[in-house]
Design an enzyme around this catalytic site. Structure first.
Site, PDB file in Angstrom:
ATOM      1  N   LEU A 181       4.067   0.425  -2.562  1.00 23.97           N
ATOM      2  CA  LEU A 181       4.080   0.562  -4.015  1.00 23.97           C
ATOM      3  C   LEU A 181       5.364   1.240  -4.470  1.00 23.97           C
ATOM      4  O   LEU A 181       5.996   0.816  -5.449  1.00 23.97           O
ATOM      5  CB  LEU A 181       2.857   1.367  -4.467  1.00 23.97           C
ATOM      6  CG  LEU A 181       2.858   1.862  -5.919  1.00 23.97           C
ATOM      7  CD1 LEU A 181       2.759   0.690  -6.888  1.00 23.97           C
ATOM      8  CD2 LEU A 181       1.711   2.845  -6.155  1.00 23.97           C
TER       9      LEU A 181
ATOM     10  N   GLU B  13       0.842  -1.196   0.000  1.00 23.51           N
ATOM     11  CA  GLU B  13       0.000   0.000   0.000  1.00 23.51           C
ATOM     12  C   GLU B  13       0.877   1.246   0.000  1.00 23.51           C
ATOM     13  O   GLU B  13       1.721   1.409   0.885  1.00 23.51           O
ATOM     14  CB  GLU B  13      -0.904   0.036   1.231  1.00 23.51           C
ATOM     15  CG  GLU B  13      -1.974  -1.042   1.264  1.00 23.51           C
ATOM     16  CD  GLU B  13      -2.879  -0.903   2.483  1.00 23.51           C
ATOM     17  OE1 GLU B  13      -3.943  -1.550   2.484  1.00 23.51           O
ATOM     18  OE2 GLU B  13      -2.535  -0.157   3.428  1.00 23.51           O
ATOM     19  N   CYS B  14       0.690   2.115  -0.947  1.00 25.62           N
ATOM     20  CA  CYS B  14       1.286   3.445  -0.981  1.00 25.62           C
ATOM     21  C   CYS B  14       2.812   3.380  -0.894  1.00 25.62           C
ATOM     22  O   CYS B  14       3.485   3.192  -1.894  1.00 25.62           O
ATOM     23  CB  CYS B  14       0.683   4.317   0.116  1.00 25.62           C
ATOM     24  SG  CYS B  14       0.963   6.091  -0.142  1.00 25.62           S
ATOM     25  N   ALA B  15       3.377   3.507   0.298  1.00 25.94           N
ATOM     26  CA  ALA B  15       4.827   3.426   0.438  1.00 25.94           C
ATOM     27  C   ALA B  15       5.345   2.103  -0.098  1.00 25.94           C
ATOM     28  O   ALA B  15       6.415   2.038  -0.709  1.00 25.94           O
ATOM     29  CB  ALA B  15       5.217   3.590   1.905  1.00 25.94           C
TER      30      ALA B  15
ATOM     31  N   SER C 156      -0.798  -0.732  -4.770  1.00 23.25           N
ATOM     32  CA  SER C 156      -1.452   0.498  -5.214  1.00 23.25           C
ATOM     33  C   SER C 156      -1.327   1.550  -4.133  1.00 23.25           C
ATOM     34  O   SER C 156      -0.815   1.293  -3.045  1.00 23.25           O
ATOM     35  CB  SER C 156      -2.933   0.243  -5.521  1.00 23.25           C
ATOM     36  OG  SER C 156      -3.707   0.199  -4.335  1.00 23.25           O
TER      37      SER C 156
END
Length: 472
Positions: free
Chosen positions: A344, A340-342, A430
């Site tokens: 990704l 998630e986020c980081a 993502s």
């Protein structure tokens, strides 16, 4: 029915100091020997890190959007088990909710769902008698929210405090205390808000005693506890990770898969309930620091990489070539990976020009624009976490961009248009953050993928080691 003393620390707006006040109250109450449970309204990961440092137990989030309205009170009870008092820090201003949805997911919404009295933090800098009009407006706006006290913050002098108290006296709402502008109240910030406590544990440990002393000296903690103890009984049963993921006697896997979860200064974002769901569903959860560990934990069957600030540590992450190569190799072999986020950004080919794990062919960089808000999305294909077609509520919080946003197999169809993320039978990466209490089937699905991946990796290793012509 259970009697859980509790109080919401809200504010008129962002910047009034509710995080400092809430954390100081938690630390001061704990200093009195009470068992304190810290909670945060909304999806924010950073403030609960400070709550954890003050309370000595995990900080918890209460978010009606991510988990659903029906789980807010059960999650509160779960997080506060064994506590003498729960302190719930609000988000933004008291009535500020999800954009376009009234006060849904606001502090007021959570106060109503949990039957909690509210103490309002008011930034008093640059105001005098007008503070009474502000308090009057907040007290009367929603009859379902009980405004039980006020904390005056950013007070300049004794005379200023006296004027403010005199103006508020006719309201009948007690003043819990007043805080001056002192160095003990300072909390360092950067591009996404406060610097996470996990990135500066030594300085947080040094800062907390001064904050605890200031809160104990400036606030009427006896009055605060009296307000908390007047909260009505809660009928909700505690949320149970075992019940949520469907685990029962004899239902756990015989060979527990090992799930590695990225942690350390670069990956400080995570909800405690995720690890609890994985453990309840039969996994062994182990954490590791990608800045320091040259290899994944021995026996890793699946990898979870949550949020954080890899952009701040991009050079050190790039320098850890051995770990990057192992992650790339294991992902190519089919090890389940959820990011998630980081996560990704770390799985991408590069971050601000520095090489990363190259699991997905995306290049990320810092920008000056903030992407922030709640999202609705539908899974476009099956991943280690969710089945195709699963609809989720999520949130997004970053100042980076990852290009391209997706490949041939995007993870999500966003409500309102657009596709994003990378997906496959063994991959989900993502920008979207999920709270697994809202999708409790995710933990069991990841564990099944880890077990299947372990078996597949074993077959590959046996095939590679077997002499030519031997059956695998």
């Amino acid at each position: 029915m259970v009697n859980l003393p509790r109080v919401v620390i809200a504010a008129t707006r962002s910047g009034d100091g509710k995080t400092t006040v809430a954390t100081g109250i938690m630390a001061a109450l704990r200093g009195r020997g009470l068992r304190v449970s810290g909670h945060k309204v909304g999806p924010d990961y950073i403030d609960p890190g400070y709550h954890a440092a003050a309370c000595g137990r995990p900080g918890r989030n209460l978010d009606p959007w991510l988990a659903g309205e029906g789980l807010v009170a059960p999650l509160l009870r779960h997080g506060a088990q064994g506590a003498d008092v729960a302190v719930i820090e609000g988000v933004m201003g008291l009535f500020d909710g999800a954009a376009g949805r009234g006060d849904f997911a606001s502090t007021a919404h959570v106060a109503r769902l949990t039957g909690s009295p509210v103490v309002l933090v008011v930034g008093a800098a640059g105001t005098a008698r007008s503070v009474a009009a502000t308090l009057h407006g907040f007290a009367g706006w929603d009859p379902g929210v009980r405004l039980a006290g006020v904390v005056l913050n950013q007070v300049s002098t004794d005379r200023h405090e006296a004027v403010l108290r005199e103006a508020l006296a006719p309201s009948g709402i007690p003043v819990i205390g007043a805080l001056r502008r002192e160095a003990a109240l300072h909390m360092p910030s950067r591009h996404l808000g406060l610097v996470p406590a996990g990135e500066r544990p030594a300085s947080v440990d040094a800062w907390l005693p001064a904050l605890r002393e200031l809160a104990g000296r400036s606030l009427d903690l006896d009055l605060l506890m009296a307000i908390a103890c007047r909260a009505p009984q809660l009928a909700a049963e505690p949320w149970s990770p075992a019940a949520a993921c469907g685990a029962g006697p004899g239902g756990l896997p015989a060979a527990r898969p090992r799930i590695a979860v990225a942690a350390g200064p670069a990956f400080t974002f995570g909800y405690a309930e995720h690890d609890e769901l994985l453990a309840a569903a039969g996994a062994e959860v182990v954490t590791f620091d990608p800045l320091a560990a040259e290899q994944l934990p021995c026996g890793t069957d699946a990898l979870v990489v949550g949020g954080g600030f890899p952009e701040v540590h991009a050079a050190r992450l790039a320098a850890n070539a051995a770990l990057r190569a192992q992650v790339r190799s294991r992902a190519a072999e089919g090890m389940p990976v959820v990011a998630e986020c980081a996560g990704l950004l770390w799985l991408g080919a590069s971050l601000d020009g520095r090489p990363q794990c190259e699991v997905v062919p995306a290049h990320a960089r810092m920008t000056g624009s903030l992407s922030l808000g709640y999202r609705e999305a539908t899974a476009l294909r099956g991943t280690p976490l969710l089945a195709s077609g699963t609809r989720v509520r999520a949130h997004e919080f970053h100042r980076t961009v990852s290009e391209p946003a997706h490949g041939a197999d995007p993870a999500w169809q966003l409500a309102g248009g657009g596709r994003t993320g990378w997906a496959g039978p063994s991959l989900l990466a993502s920008y979207l953050h999920l709270h697994w209490a809202g999708v409790p089937q995710a933990a069991g699905r990841l564990i099944r993928a880890a077990i299947a991946g372990r078996a597949g990796a074993g077959r590959q290793r046996r095939a590679a080691a077997a002499p030519r012509g031997w059956p695998a």
